[in-house]
Motif scaffolding. Structure first.
Motif, mmCIF file in Angstrom:
data_model
loop_
_atom_site.group_PDB
_atom_site.id
_atom_site.type_symbol
_atom_site.label_atom_id
_atom_site.label_comp_id
_atom_site.label_asym_id
_atom_site.label_seq_id
_atom_site.Cartn_x
_atom_site.Cartn_y
_atom_site.Cartn_z
ATOM 1 N N LEU A 37 81.825 64.811 84.326
ATOM 2 C CA LEU A 37 81.365 64.560 83.400
ATOM 3 C C LEU A 37 80.980 62.892 83.386
ATOM 4 N N ASN A 38 81.670 62.055 83.963
ATOM 5 C CA ASN A 38 81.574 60.712 84.430
ATOM 6 C C ASN A 38 80.362 60.753 85.171
ATOM 7 N N HIS A 39 80.392 61.693 86.115
ATOM 8 C CA HIS A 39 79.152 61.441 87.134
ATOM 9 C C HIS A 39 78.061 62.076 86.439
ATOM 10 N N ALA A 40 77.906 62.900 85.528
ATOM 11 C CA ALA A 40 76.980 63.188 84.653
ATOM 12 C C ALA A 40 75.973 62.115 83.880
ATOM 13 N N ARG A 41 77.046 61.561 83.263
ATOM 14 C CA ARG A 41 76.576 60.166 82.612
ATOM 15 C C ARG A 41 75.945 59.179 83.369
ATOM 16 N N ASP A 42 76.637 58.951 84.645
ATOM 17 C CA ASP A 42 75.968 57.995 85.752
ATOM 18 C C ASP A 42 74.614 58.439 86.067
ATOM 19 N N LEU A 43 74.582 59.734 86.398
ATOM 20 C CA LEU A 43 73.472 60.530 86.691
ATOM 21 C C LEU A 43 72.121 59.968 85.692
ATOM 22 N N LEU A 44 72.485 60.423 84.602
ATOM 23 C CA LEU A 44 71.370 60.240 83.356
ATOM 24 C C LEU A 44 71.192 58.724 83.392
ATOM 25 N N THR A 232 70.629 71.346 86.302
ATOM 26 C CA THR A 232 69.846 72.647 86.516
ATOM 27 C C THR A 232 68.748 72.591 85.330
ATOM 28 N N HIS A 233 69.271 72.193 84.069
ATOM 29 C CA HIS A 233 68.219 72.465 82.944
ATOM 30 C C HIS A 233 68.063 70.923 82.198
ATOM 31 N N GLY A 234 68.481 69.947 83.089
ATOM 32 C CA GLY A 234 68.428 68.710 82.305
ATOM 33 C C GLY A 234 66.783 68.050 82.381
ATOM 34 N N TRP A 320 58.942 51.344 75.041
ATOM 35 C CA TRP A 320 59.273 52.588 75.507
ATOM 36 C C TRP A 320 60.801 52.894 75.627
ATOM 37 N N THR A 321 61.281 53.808 74.889
ATOM 38 C CA THR A 321 62.764 54.281 75.251
ATOM 39 C C THR A 321 62.715 55.393 76.085
ATOM 40 N N ILE A 322 63.555 55.460 77.418
ATOM 41 C CA ILE A 322 63.785 56.483 77.997
ATOM 42 C C ILE A 322 65.049 57.157 77.688
ATOM 43 N N ALA A 323 64.824 58.718 77.373
ATOM 44 C CA ALA A 323 65.778 59.494 76.954
ATOM 45 C C ALA A 323 66.014 60.595 77.793
ATOM 46 N N VAL A 324 67.396 60.844 78.262
ATOM 47 C CA VAL A 324 67.603 62.007 79.310
ATOM 48 C C VAL A 324 68.730 62.686 78.599
ATOM 49 N N TYR A 325 68.608 64.062 78.805
ATOM 50 C CA TYR A 325 69.775 65.203 78.222
ATOM 51 C C TYR A 325 70.049 66.207 79.514
ATOM 52 N N ALA A 326 71.140 66.885 79.357
ATOM 53 C CA ALA A 326 71.496 67.972 80.260
ATOM 54 C C ALA A 326 72.635 68.643 79.819
ATOM 55 N N PRO A 327 72.755 70.000 79.823
ATOM 56 C CA PRO A 327 73.992 70.848 79.474
ATOM 57 C C PRO A 327 75.094 70.405 80.318
ATOM 58 N N GLU A 328 76.425 70.387 79.548
ATOM 59 C CA GLU A 328 77.250 69.828 80.390
ATOM 60 C C GLU A 328 77.825 71.130 81.593
ATOM 61 N N ASN A 329 77.352 72.329 81.023
ATOM 62 C CA ASN A 329 77.762 73.331 82.189
ATOM 63 C C ASN A 329 76.963 73.035 83.359
ATOM 64 N N ASP A 330 75.950 72.419 83.399
ATOM 65 C CA ASP A 330 75.284 72.360 84.770
ATOM 66 C C ASP A 330 76.029 71.537 85.586
ATOM 67 N N PHE A 331 77.030 70.715 84.974
ATOM 68 C CA PHE A 331 77.948 70.022 85.996
ATOM 69 C C PHE A 331 79.302 70.627 86.166
ATOM 70 N N THR A 332 79.646 71.476 85.059
ATOM 71 C CA THR A 332 80.969 72.005 84.984
ATOM 72 C C THR A 332 81.140 73.313 85.420
ATOM 73 N N GLU A 333 80.002 74.009 85.245
ATOM 74 C CA GLU A 333 80.019 75.803 85.414
ATOM 75 C C GLU A 333 80.710 75.846 86.771
ATOM 76 N N VAL A 334 80.255 75.156 87.808
ATOM 77 C CA VAL A 334 80.489 75.522 88.967
ATOM 78 C C VAL A 334 82.058 75.285 89.217
ATOM 79 N N ILE A 335 82.904 74.263 88.603
ATOM 80 C CA ILE A 335 84.253 74.156 88.953
ATOM 81 C C ILE A 335 84.839 75.411 87.960
ATOM 82 N N LYS A 336 84.390 75.844 86.595
ATOM 83 C CA LYS A 336 84.802 76.710 86.082
ATOM 84 C C LYS A 336 84.871 78.130 86.606
ATOM 85 N N ARG A 337 83.884 78.507 87.362
ATOM 86 C CA ARG A 337 83.688 79.612 88.401
ATOM 87 C C ARG A 337 84.717 79.496 89.433
ATOM 88 N N ASN A 338 84.795 78.398 89.863
ATOM 89 C CA ASN A 338 85.682 78.239 91.166
ATOM 90 C C ASN A 338 87.019 78.293 90.583
#
Length: 774
Positions: A37-44, A232-234, A320-338
């Motif tokens: 999740l921290n990585h996701a925020r850094d990525l955004l 995947t969907h951001g 101009w404001t740059i706005a970015v969004y993404a589902p949490e599952n794009d980053f955590t779904e893999v570890i849930k399945r794992n």
């Protein structure tokens, strides 16, 4: 008893292993989820910063182009009142910048020159020129041109009523008196989102002469956003300060129709992207757009959790404001399945371990028990100790078979690695650790360095590196521990001797004991991109040099003004001293010294006045003046350069040369430029004859001035009077073009006399004063 103890041992071992795996899985899941999740925020955040820099890099060339065109028009490098030359300048600007949709100039009298891209029309480019004819009538011409500026089609448009002075970009740039950006809007002709930049052009009295404008399609920013991988969907989008969405991965979503059928941008609160509305619509309602600082957010849409970030505005000019969004599952779904898979895997491993442990315990105990029984029987004398031992160690044979199978599997893996190595799209090489020689390369590596694969095998990698970069290169055989890690840009020498810019990455491969086996190197060819960077750097240096020259001219003008006053005081005091000596009747050595002081101060004043008149702003006034006097001032300015180059200057003017009419300062600029060119041409060669001759004749109402030099002459294939054509290593190719424009603006002509026997002869004409011409 034995079987029960073995089963208990196997089950206990499997249970402990199962619990240990579960503990590792759950702790890893919690820490991984937080880290991701921290990585996701850094990525955004990185996506937002990257989009900001891309947008600024996309739009900043337009501001520089518009201001450069405005300065060229303002300084009369390209006459804004000459539609064809102005059209050619705008045409060149449009070809240089692919993001420009159109470049135009609107004059204060309503004239208009517009060059735009027109891929669906008869030509690649279309020009629209509105001007007043000699009768004062308005005329609109439409011209379609090819990429080489040749005309494909031309027509008149008598129905056109366009007036640039009524357009918002003209009004805003004129009122503010500086470069302005308009708010984004949908272009009428291309139906694409865009933005307009405009810069005013001033007259000498600071009144607005006209406005230069640039139309930029910003749809390329949406294309850039569509190529971003945000999970995947951001998605990323750009929101204007009024809430309009001006860039989105799906460009069709940002356009909507008004009640009268016109196109406009969709507001963030109405865009047909429900996730974007849920993420940033509330912020628009609260007035948090444009954002003043980085704002991370979390929200839930249709039962799914999302993370988002709003970046601060790009700049005051681009709110101009740059706005970015993404589902949490794009980053955590893999570890849930794992996690689920690991739990089932842990249970399976525990069960298999229990079964294998039980069987292994029985199998291991069987020969031990047989040995114990035989030992007991031998001790009791029931078995002869010399009888053969039972074959109870056949497991060694099975271990050997398993080892052979492992060897075959390893060879198969090495074969797959070799195929990947050879078929890689990047250049790859394997470097021996001890000597730094190439032991293996793929075809792509050989193509980059321009050599055959067989030639490269056994060659030290350092032999491929350019000598200027080799001194900073540490080969593997020179490293203290054999470590070979490399990540940098290098210049290599190709097979045909040319220089190649490459990006090289290398890592050291070690065995399990830490011993160095070899190094693996990858290489990418970046020669073309480096060449473009060097061209841009040279252009920046030329522009900086031009700016420094302008600054030095202003400093020199101020210095000339300040020095003129003390020189006048010196001359006046010397004159007073001479008067006092004359009254006393003293005409001795002191009288001569003071007279020399007065003469030299007057001479210095003349030089300062000539310098000041040369560098001060041109007022554009044509007056009658004495050409020999102007020539004398110009020669004083150039005397130091001529003396340093060892060049002598001779004048051949008739004694009764009449007065001429023109802009005195501009004619002086032409004289100085021609003299400087002649001095530099003579200084560039070795020879005893280093002379410049200036002559003048009167004929047909003009004074014809000639400047002859004994230099090397002009190459026949050089277009002297074309802009940006030059024979000087550090020249910009504008001098002779500007001189011809100045002479023609004063009613004369400038040309190269090709009949000159030695060296070069330039001639130009100046009209006689009206009273002299009659």
């Amino acid at each position: 008893m034995l079987k029960s103890l073995g089963a208990l041992l196997a089950l206990g071992l499997a249970g402990l292993q199962f619990l240990a795996v579960l503990a590792v899985v759950f702790s890893s899941y919690l820490t991984s989820q937080t880290a991701l999740l921290n990585h996701a925020r850094d990525l955004l955040r990185d996506v937002g910063i990257n989009t900001m820099e891309h947008s600024k890099g996309f739009l900043s060339p337009a501001e520089g182009a518009a201001e450069l065109a405005a300065r060229l028009a303002q300084n009369r490098v390209v006459a804004s009142d000459d539609p064809r030359r102005l059209e050619q300048l705008l045409f060149q600007q449009l070809q240089i910048a692919p993001q420009f949709a159109g470049v135009y100039y609107g004059a204060a009298n309503g004239d208009f020159v517009y060059v735009m891209r027109s891929p669906d029309q008869p030509g690649v480019f279309r020009s629209k020129i509105i001007e007043r004819t000699h009768t004062g009538a308005r005329q609109t011409r439409l011209i379609w041109r090819n990429g080489d500026f040749s005309v494909r089609k031309a027509t008149l448009d008598p129905e056109d009523r366009f007036d640039p002075r009524t357009r918002p970009w003209y009004i805003k740039a004129s009122e503010q008196g500086s470069t302005i950006w308009t708010d984004p809007y949908i272009f009428f002709s291309s139906q694409q989102p865009g933005i307009t930049l405009a810069a005013p052009v001033f007259r000498n009295d600071r009144a607005v002469r006209g406005v230069v404008g640039v139309d930029i399609e910003i749809s390329m920013i949406s294309e850039f956003l569509s190529r971003l991988n945000i999970g995947t969907h951001g998605k990323a989008l750009i929101i204007h300060r009024n809430g309009d969405v001006i860039a989105h991965p799906n460009q069709e979503l940002i356009k909507t129709k008004t009640a009268d059928g016109a196109l406009r941008f969709a507001d963030i609160r109405e865009i047909e992207d429900p996730i974007a509305r849920a993420a940033f619509g509330p912020a628009a309602e609260r007035g948090a757009i444009p954002a003043t600082k980085e704002t991370p957010l979390q929200f839930i849409h249709d039962g799914e959790r999302y993370v988002s970030t709003m970046m601060p505005v790009i700049s005051d000019k681009l709110p101009w404001t740059i706005a970015v969004y993404a589902p949490e599952n794009d980053f955590t779904e893999v570890i849930k399945r794992n996690r689920t898979m690991n739990i089932w895997l842990a249970a399976l491993v525990a069960a298999v371990t229990a079964a294998v442990g039980l069987g292994l315990a029985v199998y291991i105990h069987k020969p031990v028990r047989a040995f114990a029984v035989r030992t007991a029987l031998v001790s009791q004398g029931e078995i002869d100790p010399d009888e053969p031992m039972p074959k109870t160690y056949r497991e060694l044979e099975r271990a050997n078979a398993a080892l052979v199978q492992e060897i075959f599997a390893r060879r198969a893996a090495e074969r797959e690695y070799g195929e990947t190595f050879n078929m890689s799209s990047r250049g790859m090489a394997q470097i021996a650790a001890g000597c730094g020689r190439i032991t293996r390369v793929n075809k792509r590596f050989a193509d980059i360095v321009g050599r055959e694969v067989e030639t490269l095998i056994g060659m030290p990698f350092g032999d491929l590196i350019h000598p200027d970069d080799a001194q900073n290169f540490v080969a593997p055989d020179r490293s203290e521990d054999g470590e070979f890690v490399l990540n940098r840009d290098l210049r290599c020498i190709g097979g045909n001797g040319q220089t190649i810019w490459v990006i090289v990455n290398a890592i050291t491969i070690r065995d399990r004991q830490g011993q160095v086996l070899h190094a693996v190197l990858t290489m990418d060819d970046v020669t073309q991109s480096r060449s473009r960077e060097q061209e841009i750097e040279r252009l920046n240096k030329d522009l900086s040099h031009l700016a420094r020259g302008n600054t030095m001219g202003q400093m020199a003008s101020g210095l000339a003004h300040e020095l003129n006053q003390p020189l006048a005081v010196i001359a006046q005091n010397a004159d007073t001293a001479l008067l006092m000596l004359d009254r006393k009747g003293d005409d001795g050595e002191l009288h001569d010294i003071i007279a020399e002081i007065e003469q030299q101060s007057l001479r210095a004043g003349d030089i300062i006045r000539a310098l000041r008149s040369f560098i001060r702003k041109d007022e554009g006034i044509r007056t009658a003046f004495n050409f020999p006097e102007l020539l004398d001032q110009a020669l004083r300015l150039m005397q130091a350069e001529a003396t340093e180059a060892g060049v002598s200057i001779e004048t051949r003017l008739p004694d009764d040369l009449p007065q001429v009419e023109g802009n005195r300062v501009q004619i002086a600029q032409v004289l100085v430029n021609l003299l400087r060119n002649a001095i530099e041409a003579i200084a560039s060669q070795s020879g005893n004859q280093r002379e410049i001759a200036i002559g003048a004749t009167v004929a047909a109402g003009f004074v014809t001035v000639s400047v002859d030099d004994t230099g090397p002459g002009i190459a026949p294939d050089l277009s002297l009077f074309s802009q940006f054509e030059t024979t000087k290593a550090n020249g910009m190719g504008l001098g002779l073009s500007i001189c011809r424009s100045i002479v023609e603006a004063n009613g004369g002509a400038l040309w190269l006399d090709e009949k000159a026997e030695n060296g070069t002869r330039f001639c130009f004409t100046i009209p006689l004063h009206q009273s002299q011409a009659m």
